[in-house]
Design a protein around this motif. Structure first.
Motif, PDB file in Angstrom:
ATOM      1  N   LEU A   1       3.100   9.341  -9.948  1.00 22.56           N
ATOM      2  CA  LEU A   1       3.760   9.831 -10.921  1.00 22.56           C
ATOM      3  C   LEU A   1       2.294  11.390 -11.270  1.00 22.56           C
ATOM      4  O   LEU A   1       1.522  11.611 -12.271  1.00 22.56           O
ATOM      5  CB  LEU A   1       2.367   8.626 -11.733  1.00 22.56           C
ATOM      6  N   GLY A   2       1.884  11.103 -10.136  1.00 21.21           N
ATOM      7  CA  GLY A   2       1.096  12.195 -10.071  1.00 21.21           C
ATOM      8  C   GLY A   2       1.569  13.775 -10.357  1.00 21.21           C
ATOM      9  O   GLY A   2       1.448  15.083 -11.476  1.00 21.21           O
ATOM     10  N   THR A   3       2.888  14.028 -10.006  1.00 18.05           N
ATOM     11  CA  THR A   3       3.582  15.382 -10.706  1.00 18.05           C
ATOM     12  C   THR A   3       4.516  15.131 -11.353  1.00 18.05           C
ATOM     13  O   THR A   3       4.570  16.142 -12.599  1.00 18.05           O
ATOM     14  CB  THR A   3       5.163  15.213  -8.988  1.00 18.05           C
ATOM     15  N   MET A   4       4.341  14.201 -12.341  1.00 19.25           N
ATOM     16  CA  MET A   4       5.157  13.613 -13.918  1.00 19.25           C
ATOM     17  C   MET A   4       3.434  14.078 -14.763  1.00 19.25           C
ATOM     18  O   MET A   4       3.514  14.712 -15.515  1.00 19.25           O
ATOM     19  CB  MET A   4       5.068  12.121 -13.995  1.00 19.25           C
TER      20      MET A   4
ATOM     21  N   VAL B   1       3.042   6.111  -3.017  1.00 25.96           N
ATOM     22  CA  VAL B   1       4.408   6.642  -3.601  1.00 25.96           C
ATOM     23  C   VAL B   1       4.296   6.791  -5.022  1.00 25.96           C
ATOM     24  O   VAL B   1       4.716   7.808  -5.578  1.00 25.96           O
ATOM     25  CB  VAL B   1       5.606   6.344  -3.199  1.00 25.96           C
ATOM     26  N   LEU B   2       4.097   5.702  -5.697  1.00 28.58           N
ATOM     27  CA  LEU B   2       3.568   5.825  -6.944  1.00 28.58           C
ATOM     28  C   LEU B   2       3.100   6.391  -7.466  1.00 28.58           C
ATOM     29  O   LEU B   2       3.158   7.327  -9.033  1.00 28.58           O
ATOM     30  CB  LEU B   2       3.436   4.134  -7.369  1.00 28.58           C
TER      31      LEU B   2
ATOM     32  N   ARG C   1       0.794  20.259  -4.904  1.00 30.74           N
ATOM     33  CA  ARG C   1       0.018  20.538  -3.407  1.00 30.74           C
ATOM     34  C   ARG C   1      -1.094  20.220  -3.701  1.00 30.74           C
ATOM     35  O   ARG C   1      -2.141  19.259  -2.875  1.00 30.74           O
ATOM     36  CB  ARG C   1      -0.029  22.109  -3.119  1.00 30.74           C
ATOM     37  N   ASP C   2      -1.695  20.694  -4.713  1.00 32.10           N
ATOM     38  CA  ASP C   2      -2.383  19.772  -5.167  1.00 32.10           C
ATOM     39  C   ASP C   2      -2.678  17.940  -5.713  1.00 32.10           C
ATOM     40  O   ASP C   2      -3.588  17.227  -5.365  1.00 32.10           O
ATOM     41  CB  ASP C   2      -3.111  20.034  -6.887  1.00 32.10           C
ATOM     42  N   VAL C   3      -1.844  17.204  -5.860  1.00 25.65           N
ATOM     43  CA  VAL C   3      -1.219  15.941  -5.707  1.00 25.65           C
ATOM     44  C   VAL C   3      -0.962  15.819  -4.462  1.00 25.65           C
ATOM     45  O   VAL C   3      -2.318  14.730  -3.947  1.00 25.65           O
ATOM     46  CB  VAL C   3       0.490  15.348  -6.742  1.00 25.65           C
ATOM     47  N   GLU C   4      -0.573  16.170  -3.938  1.00 26.52           N
ATOM     48  CA  GLU C   4      -1.045  15.338  -2.418  1.00 26.52           C
ATOM     49  C   GLU C   4      -2.465  15.630  -1.739  1.00 26.52           C
ATOM     50  O   GLU C   4      -2.644  14.836  -0.633  1.00 26.52           O
ATOM     51  CB  GLU C   4       0.580  16.618  -1.640  1.00 26.52           C
TER      52      GLU C   4
ATOM     53  N   TYR D   1       1.020  -1.311  -0.343  1.00 23.60           N
ATOM     54  CA  TYR D   1      -0.327  -0.330  -0.005  1.00 23.60           C
ATOM     55  C   TYR D   1       1.046   1.038  -0.004  1.00 23.60           C
ATOM     56  O   TYR D   1      -0.216   2.139  -0.583  1.00 23.60           O
ATOM     57  CB  TYR D   1      -1.270  -0.043   1.337  1.00 23.60           C
ATOM     58  N   LEU D   2       1.759   0.956   0.648  1.00 24.52           N
ATOM     59  CA  LEU D   2       2.684   2.660   0.729  1.00 24.52           C
ATOM     60  C   LEU D   2       3.709   2.319  -0.707  1.00 24.52           C
ATOM     61  O   LEU D   2       3.189   3.929  -0.993  1.00 24.52           O
ATOM     62  CB  LEU D   2       3.989   1.997   1.669  1.00 24.52           C
TER      63      LEU D   2
END
Length: 273
Positions: free
Chosen positions: A36-39, A31-32, A58-61, A26-27
């Motif tokens: 991928l969200g930042t990419m 992380v993935l 910040r949106d990805v987080e 799950y961790l």
């Protein structure tokens, strides 16, 4: 014919603290998603939105946090309602005993949809824009979870021809019959293959909703296929028309994905026009 390797579900023991492989998968999934969200921020149309609607890390987080909450709450409630409604209506407090197991992907999906609806409204962003952003980042998490299922020796497959080179015996099943390692099938289909398809498709800007539609359609089809090799839940068995509960829950996803893609194609102009 192979023998299941009997992997210890505990990855690390520190005094009374046990760190399970399933928790680590799950961790890895989270992380993935973040990576991928930042990419994904570099992909159109997200890389050219300016002003208050601009996308950032910040949106990805925030999406990751809300998504985790949606997966846990929706996944648990979905399992209780879809798979054992009579039991949990009679024992409602057992709903909170997550450590005993019992999560539903389809319930988790509904929980995530609710979480992202709240995110879209609070940030005043189009819901389809949020859904399209998230969709390609999800399959790697699903793949990680299926590895966790395999390590735990759970959700094994239906019986297979012993001559099948990768047929495997799962002693946990209560028999020494050869079975399909359906966790690995799902890892390859719903995880890796779906990720490759979605990531390549989403690299080019599409009409709003079409990336999310492809996720619904792709997951629904791949899960439907994989269910033919996965042992149905013993307390449910096969339902009408010889389909499993997982297959019946995939049908609305497939139809919904098709309908969303067609609706988007008819209601939005091609990007760049």
């Amino acid at each position: 014919m192979l023998m299941y390797p009997q992997i210890d579900p505990v990855a690390l023991q520190i005094g009374p603290l046990s760190i399970h492989w399933y928790g680590l998968t799950y961790l890895v999934a989270f992380v993935l998603f973040y990576v991928l969200g930042t990419m994904r921020l570099k992909h159109a149309p997200y890389n050219r939105i300016q002003g208050e609607g601009a996308w950032s890390r910040r949106d990805v987080e925030d999406i990751l946090f809300l998504g985790v909450m949606g997966v846990v709450i929706g996944g648990r409630l979905g399992y209780c309602l879809f798979y054992k409604p009579d039991y949990y209506l009679a024992n409602p407090l057992d709903i909170f005993k997550i450590w005993q197991g019992g999560m539903s992907f389809h319930g988790g999906l509904l929980g995530v949809l609710g979480a992202f609806t709240w995110f879209a409204r609070s940030r005043k962003r189009p819901w389809l824009q949020v859904a399209d952003f998230v969709a390609p980042c999800v399959p790697t998490g699903l793949a990680s979870g299926r590895i966790g299922n395999f390590i735990n020796g759970e959700l094994w497959g239906r019986t297979a021809d012993p001559s099948l080179p990768w047929a495997m015996v799962f002693p946990q099943s209560g028999s020494m019959m050869a079975r399909h390692p359906s966790q690995l099938y799902q890892f390859l289909l719903e995880g890796l293959l779906l990720f490759i398809i979605l990531w390549l498709y989403a690299r080019k800007e599409r009409k709003p909703g079409q990336v999310a539609a492809l996720f619904l359609l792709g997951y629904g089809v791949f899960r439907f296929i994989a269910e033919y090799f996965r042992e149905p839940d013993d307390f449910l068995g096969l339902l009408s028309m010889g389909l499993s509960m997982g297959q019946w829950l995939c049908i609305p996803m497939i139809l919904g994905g098709m309908a969303l893609w067609i609706w988007s194609d008819r209601h939005f102009a091609r990007p760049g026009v």
